[in-house]
Motif scaffolding. Structure first.
Motif, PDB file in Angstrom:
ATOM      1  N   ILE A  47       0.813  -1.220   0.000  1.00  0.00           N
ATOM      2  CA  ILE A  47       0.000   0.000   0.000  1.00  0.00           C
ATOM      3  C   ILE A  47       0.849   1.275   0.000  1.00  0.00           C
ATOM      4  CG2 ILE A  47      -1.550   1.387   1.456  1.00  0.00           C
ATOM      5  CD1 ILE A  47      -3.147  -1.153   1.984  1.00  0.00           C
ATOM      6  N   PRO A  48       1.949   1.359   0.762  1.00  0.00           N
ATOM      7  CA  PRO A  48       2.764   2.588   0.700  1.00  0.00           C
ATOM      8  C   PRO A  48       3.218   2.930  -0.723  1.00  0.00           C
ATOM      9  CG  PRO A  48       3.414   1.277   2.585  1.00  0.00           C
ATOM     10  CD  PRO A  48       2.459   0.428   1.793  1.00  0.00           C
ATOM     11  N   TYR A  49       3.547   1.918  -1.501  1.00  0.00           N
ATOM     12  CA  TYR A  49       3.943   2.167  -2.901  1.00  0.00           C
ATOM     13  C   TYR A  49       2.734   2.635  -3.711  1.00  0.00           C
ATOM     14  CZ  TYR A  49       5.599   1.440  -7.658  1.00  0.00           C
ATOM     15  OH  TYR A  49       5.929   1.630  -8.982  1.00  0.00           O
ATOM     16  N   ARG A 182      13.970  -0.929  -2.724  1.00  0.00           N
ATOM     17  CA  ARG A 182      15.134  -1.769  -3.009  1.00  0.00           C
ATOM     18  C   ARG A 182      14.867  -2.779  -4.120  1.00  0.00           C
ATOM     19  NH1 ARG A 182      14.999  -1.330   2.651  1.00  0.00           N
ATOM     20  NH2 ARG A 182      16.731  -0.093   3.479  1.00  0.00           N
ATOM     21  N   PHE A 183      13.622  -3.175  -4.287  1.00  0.00           N
ATOM     22  CA  PHE A 183      13.239  -3.990  -5.442  1.00  0.00           C
ATOM     23  C   PHE A 183      11.780  -3.687  -5.763  1.00  0.00           C
ATOM     24  CE2 PHE A 183      13.226  -6.616  -1.599  1.00  0.00           C
ATOM     25  CZ  PHE A 183      11.925  -7.101  -1.545  1.00  0.00           C
ATOM     26  N   THR A 184      11.358  -4.057  -6.948  1.00  0.00           N
ATOM     27  CA  THR A 184      10.067  -3.619  -7.473  1.00  0.00           C
ATOM     28  C   THR A 184       8.898  -4.353  -6.824  1.00  0.00           C
ATOM     29  OG1 THR A 184      10.035  -5.253  -9.251  1.00  0.00           O
ATOM     30  CG2 THR A 184      11.166  -3.144  -9.698  1.00  0.00           C
ATOM     31  N   VAL A 185       7.713  -3.785  -7.023  1.00  0.00           N
ATOM     32  CA  VAL A 185       6.489  -4.428  -6.553  1.00  0.00           C
ATOM     33  C   VAL A 185       6.293  -5.763  -7.272  1.00  0.00           C
ATOM     34  CG1 VAL A 185       3.977  -4.232  -6.470  1.00  0.00           C
ATOM     35  CG2 VAL A 185       5.401  -2.238  -5.962  1.00  0.00           C
ATOM     36  N   ALA A 186       6.582  -5.783  -8.575  1.00  0.00           N
ATOM     37  CA  ALA A 186       6.448  -7.028  -9.341  1.00  0.00           C
ATOM     38  C   ALA A 186       7.352  -8.116  -8.762  1.00  0.00           C
ATOM     39  CB  ALA A 186       6.788  -6.772 -10.804  1.00  0.00           C
TER      40      ALA A 186
END
Length: 206
Positions: A47-49, A182-186
């Protein structure tokens, strides 16, 4: 020493060696992670993203929570069909639930950025899917688990709780609310898509 031995043996189902009990306990813990709220919790951890990048902004948490609750409709449909139309065998419903949990994470990794008219409709679809897995877990897994020893029922629930905690640990490492995670949502969703393949394999050996 003898009293301790008696208490330990009482916790082990009759006809099961200690080694087999430990293996079974681990398998039930892993299986319990798939049919639980792990998938929907993984969505919530991001959710923050979403608040920083999706068109709904700070409102998206409320919308995601609302669509997750649509999973209750899936539970109601299942209960009606299972009880009043035709019983659904657990050897179908349980693996389907486990597969849906893993595939849902991979699906989320692909479609979460899709929006139209300022609405993240594909993300909401994923939330409804995650809510369905979580809600169905209670009406499918609980009756299914009653055919096993009580110790294994506890293991299944403990495994689900442990994997839910794991979603927070991995999210903390990712830092989704940062300007540069540091790394993507995907990648985050794919991590849990892979992890949730383990319950499918555990079910196969139970």
């Amino acid at each position: 020493m003898s009293e301790l031995t008696v208490e330990t043996n009482q916790a082990i189902p009759d006809g099961t060696s200690l080694n087999q009990f430990v293996i079974n306990y681990a398998l039930f813990m892993i299986m319990g992670a798939g049919a639980n709220w792990v998938f929907s919790t993984a969505l919530a951890q991001e959710i923050p993203y979403f608040e920083n990048h999706n068109p709904e902004g700070l409102c998206i948490a409320t919308y995601m929570n609302a669509t997750t609750n649509f999973g209750l409709f899936a539970m109601a449909v299942y209960v009606y069909v299972h009880n009043y139309v035709k019983p659904i065998p657990y050897n179908y419903s349980v693996p389907c639930l486990l597969v849906l949990s893993s595939l849902g994470c991979f699906f989320s990794a692909i479609v979460y950025p899709v929006s139209a008219g300022g609405v993240s409709f594909m993300l909401y679809l994923c939330c409804a899917l995650g809510g369905s897995v979580g809600a169905l877990s209670s009406v499918i897994m609980n009756p299914f688990m009653t055919s096993f020893d009580n110790s294994y029922i506890s293991a299944g629930r403990s495994g689900g709780s442990a994997f839910i905690l794991l979603t927070a640990v991995v999210s903390s490492a990712q830092s989704p609310g940062a300007s540069h995670p540091r790394f993507t949502v995907a990648a985050y969703f794919c991590i849990f898509g892979v992890i949730l393949l383990l319950p499918i394999m555990a079910y196969k050996y139970i």
